[in-house]
Design a protein around this motif. Structure first.
Motif, PDB file in Angstrom:
ATOM      1  N   LEU A   8    -120.036 -21.547 -75.390  1.00  0.00           N
ATOM      2  CA  LEU A   8    -119.415 -20.316 -75.885  1.00  0.00           C
ATOM      3  C   LEU A   8    -118.205 -19.941 -75.033  1.00  0.00           C
ATOM      4  O   LEU A   8    -117.170 -19.525 -75.559  1.00  0.00           O
ATOM      5  CB  LEU A   8    -120.432 -19.174 -75.883  1.00  0.00           C
ATOM      6  N   ALA A   9    -118.330 -20.105 -73.714  1.00  0.00           N
ATOM      7  CA  ALA A   9    -117.205 -19.793 -72.838  1.00  0.00           C
ATOM      8  C   ALA A   9    -115.999 -20.668 -73.167  1.00  0.00           C
ATOM      9  O   ALA A   9    -114.854 -20.192 -73.211  1.00  0.00           O
ATOM     10  CB  ALA A   9    -117.617 -19.980 -71.378  1.00  0.00           C
ATOM     11  N   VAL A  10    -116.251 -21.957 -73.427  1.00  0.00           N
ATOM     12  CA  VAL A  10    -115.159 -22.879 -73.747  1.00  0.00           C
ATOM     13  C   VAL A  10    -114.539 -22.545 -75.099  1.00  0.00           C
ATOM     14  O   VAL A  10    -113.312 -22.450 -75.235  1.00  0.00           O
ATOM     15  CB  VAL A  10    -115.663 -24.336 -73.733  1.00  0.00           C
ATOM     16  N   SER A  11    -115.385 -22.368 -76.123  1.00  0.00           N
ATOM     17  CA  SER A  11    -114.863 -22.115 -77.470  1.00  0.00           C
ATOM     18  C   SER A  11    -114.156 -20.764 -77.549  1.00  0.00           C
ATOM     19  O   SER A  11    -113.092 -20.653 -78.180  1.00  0.00           O
ATOM     20  CB  SER A  11    -115.987 -22.188 -78.508  1.00  0.00           C
ATOM     21  N   ALA A  12    -114.717 -19.732 -76.909  1.00  0.00           N
ATOM     22  CA  ALA A  12    -114.064 -18.415 -76.913  1.00  0.00           C
ATOM     23  C   ALA A  12    -112.754 -18.462 -76.140  1.00  0.00           C
ATOM     24  O   ALA A  12    -111.753 -17.849 -76.543  1.00  0.00           O
ATOM     25  CB  ALA A  12    -114.994 -17.364 -76.322  1.00  0.00           C
ATOM     26  N   GLY A  13    -112.742 -19.222 -75.026  1.00  0.00           N
ATOM     27  CA  GLY A  13    -111.504 -19.369 -74.270  1.00  0.00           C
ATOM     28  C   GLY A  13    -110.428 -20.082 -75.071  1.00  0.00           C
ATOM     29  O   GLY A  13    -109.245 -19.736 -74.989  1.00  0.00           O
ATOM     30  N   THR A  14    -110.835 -21.059 -75.858  1.00  0.00           N
ATOM     31  CA  THR A  14    -109.880 -21.780 -76.705  1.00  0.00           C
ATOM     32  C   THR A  14    -109.269 -20.856 -77.748  1.00  0.00           C
ATOM     33  O   THR A  14    -108.050 -20.865 -77.980  1.00  0.00           O
ATOM     34  CB  THR A  14    -110.569 -22.968 -77.399  1.00  0.00           C
ATOM     35  N   VAL A  15    -110.111 -20.032 -78.385  1.00  0.00           N
ATOM     36  CA  VAL A  15    -109.615 -19.087 -79.388  1.00  0.00           C
ATOM     37  C   VAL A  15    -108.653 -18.093 -78.750  1.00  0.00           C
ATOM     38  O   VAL A  15    -107.564 -17.822 -79.285  1.00  0.00           O
ATOM     39  CB  VAL A  15    -110.791 -18.343 -80.054  1.00  0.00           C
ATOM     40  N   TRP A  16    -109.047 -17.539 -77.600  1.00  0.00           N
ATOM     41  CA  TRP A  16    -108.182 -16.560 -76.931  1.00  0.00           C
ATOM     42  C   TRP A  16    -106.844 -17.195 -76.548  1.00  0.00           C
ATOM     43  O   TRP A  16    -105.784 -16.594 -76.727  1.00  0.00           O
ATOM     44  CB  TRP A  16    -108.864 -16.023 -75.679  1.00  0.00           C
ATOM     45  N   ARG A  17    -106.891 -18.416 -76.013  1.00  0.00           N
ATOM     46  CA  ARG A  17    -105.667 -19.090 -75.586  1.00  0.00           C
ATOM     47  C   ARG A  17    -104.725 -19.325 -76.757  1.00  0.00           C
ATOM     48  O   ARG A  17    -103.516 -19.068 -76.659  1.00  0.00           O
ATOM     49  CB  ARG A  17    -106.022 -20.417 -74.908  1.00  0.00           C
ATOM     50  N   LYS A  18    -105.264 -19.788 -77.888  1.00  0.00           N
ATOM     51  CA  LYS A  18    -104.407 -20.058 -79.043  1.00  0.00           C
ATOM     52  C   LYS A  18    -103.798 -18.776 -79.603  1.00  0.00           C
ATOM     53  O   LYS A  18    -102.632 -18.759 -80.007  1.00  0.00           O
ATOM     54  CB  LYS A  18    -105.210 -20.787 -80.114  1.00  0.00           C
ATOM     55  N   LEU A  19    -104.570 -17.696 -79.629  1.00  0.00           N
ATOM     56  CA  LEU A  19    -104.034 -16.414 -80.090  1.00  0.00           C
ATOM     57  C   LEU A  19    -102.940 -15.929 -79.143  1.00  0.00           C
ATOM     58  O   LEU A  19    -101.906 -15.414 -79.576  1.00  0.00           O
ATOM     59  CB  LEU A  19    -105.151 -15.376 -80.188  1.00  0.00           C
ATOM     60  N   HIS A  20    -103.166 -16.106 -77.852  1.00  0.00           N
ATOM     61  CA  HIS A  20    -102.176 -15.693 -76.853  1.00  0.00           C
ATOM     62  C   HIS A  20    -100.900 -16.513 -76.994  1.00  0.00           C
ATOM     63  O   HIS A  20     -99.790 -15.977 -76.910  1.00  0.00           O
ATOM     64  CB  HIS A  20    -102.771 -15.852 -75.455  1.00  0.00           C
ATOM     65  N   TYR A  21    -101.040 -17.820 -77.204  1.00  0.00           N
ATOM     66  CA  TYR A  21     -99.868 -18.679 -77.331  1.00  0.00           C
ATOM     67  C   TYR A  21     -99.042 -18.320 -78.567  1.00  0.00           C
ATOM     68  O   TYR A  21     -97.813 -18.388 -78.551  1.00  0.00           O
ATOM     69  CB  TYR A  21    -100.299 -20.144 -77.426  1.00  0.00           C
ATOM     70  N   ARG A  22     -99.717 -17.933 -79.650  1.00  0.00           N
ATOM     71  CA  ARG A  22     -98.987 -17.589 -80.871  1.00  0.00           C
ATOM     72  C   ARG A  22     -98.110 -16.356 -80.685  1.00  0.00           C
ATOM     73  O   ARG A  22     -97.063 -16.224 -81.313  1.00  0.00           O
ATOM     74  CB  ARG A  22     -99.980 -17.340 -82.009  1.00  0.00           C
ATOM     75  N   ARG A  23     -98.540 -15.447 -79.825  1.00  0.00           N
ATOM     76  CA  ARG A  23     -97.784 -14.213 -79.596  1.00  0.00           C
ATOM     77  C   ARG A  23     -96.764 -14.349 -78.476  1.00  0.00           C
ATOM     78  O   ARG A  23     -96.035 -13.413 -78.185  1.00  0.00           O
ATOM     79  CB  ARG A  23     -98.746 -13.069 -79.264  1.00  0.00           C
TER      80      ARG A  23
END
Length: 240
Positions: free
Chosen positions: A38-53
């Motif tokens: 969960l830590a890895v998958s949630a971190g991946t989602v957060w990172r991709k959202l951050h990169y898009r902005r």
């Protein structure tokens, strides 16, 4: 897919919390394994959202100064894997020998990373921006080698991903013409570059998490000096 993994891992973590009072060992194993996922998958989602902005107004780089890997990323990764493997091995005995074998592999991977950090092996990698070129120091099985990439010889700078790890993919016009140091490492460097092109579609694949740098930051920085020759003057060493 990323959000689906978050949902699945969250469900298993919730299940682990529910069964923990009745079956402490099973609950702990479930929480350790799927909590890590969960830590890895949630971190991946957060990172991709951050990169898009991400929008860069200005990025400054100190020229002539090696950018070393993060001092915390690999030790934390190694410690996490080692601890996870030990927990799964100790409390997951009832699941079976195959599961315990997997736990040993996870713990062994973590301990290997820690040994490489302690011995200084991983500290050999670096990036360096100079007015004439970008220098990339790569780790390999037999030590570190450096390639000096002239800005004008870089033909492609792309953002990529490998196993959910953000990668900066850099391709040069003629890999055989690169300056390699030390000279005796040239054959090894040529093989490593060919392997990177085969697997990643680029001559160099830089894992930005290793350096603690956001992928869009490094990507836009390298692309700027590739495309703007005048901007390269900023990379001259500053007098103090």
């Amino acid at each position: 897919m990323d959000w689906l993994l978050v949902a699945i891992n969250t469900a298993f973590v919730a299940a682990g919390i529910v069964i923990l009072p009745r079956e402490p060992a099973g609950g702990l194993v479930t929480l350790a394994f799927f909590g890590s996922c969960l830590a890895v998958s949630a971190g991946t989602v957060w990172r991709k959202l951050h990169y898009r902005r991400f929008v860069a107004k200005r990025i400054d780089v100190a020229g002539g100064v090696p950018i070393r890997p993060s001092r915390t990323f690999l030790p934390l990764l190694g410690g996490w894997l080692a601890l996870l493997g030990v927990v799964l091995f100790v409390f997951g005995g009832e699941i079976g020998l195959i599961f315990q074998a997997i736990a040993v592999i996870i713990a062994g991977a973590g301990m290997t990373v820690l040994v490489l950090v302690v011995t200084g092996y991983t500290a050999g990698a670096f990036l360096q921006f100079d007015p004439e070129a970008l220098t990339i120091a790569q780790l390999s099985r037999r030590g570190t080698w450096c390639a000096r990439l002239s800005w004008d010889d870089i033909v492609s700078v792309r953002e990529g991903e490998y196993e959910s790890n953000p990668m900066l993919l850099v391709t040069v016009a003629d890999p055989s013409a690169l300056q390699i140091a030390p000279p005796e490492a040239r054959d090894r460097a040529v093989r490593d570059i060919a392997r990177a092109r085969q697997w990643m579609g680029a001559d160099f694949a830089i894992m930005t998490l290793h350096y603690g740098i956001a992928l869009p930051v490094l990507s836009e920085t390298v692309a700027r000096y590739v495309n703007d020759a005048a901007a390269r003057g900023e990379l001259r060493p500053r007098l103090t």
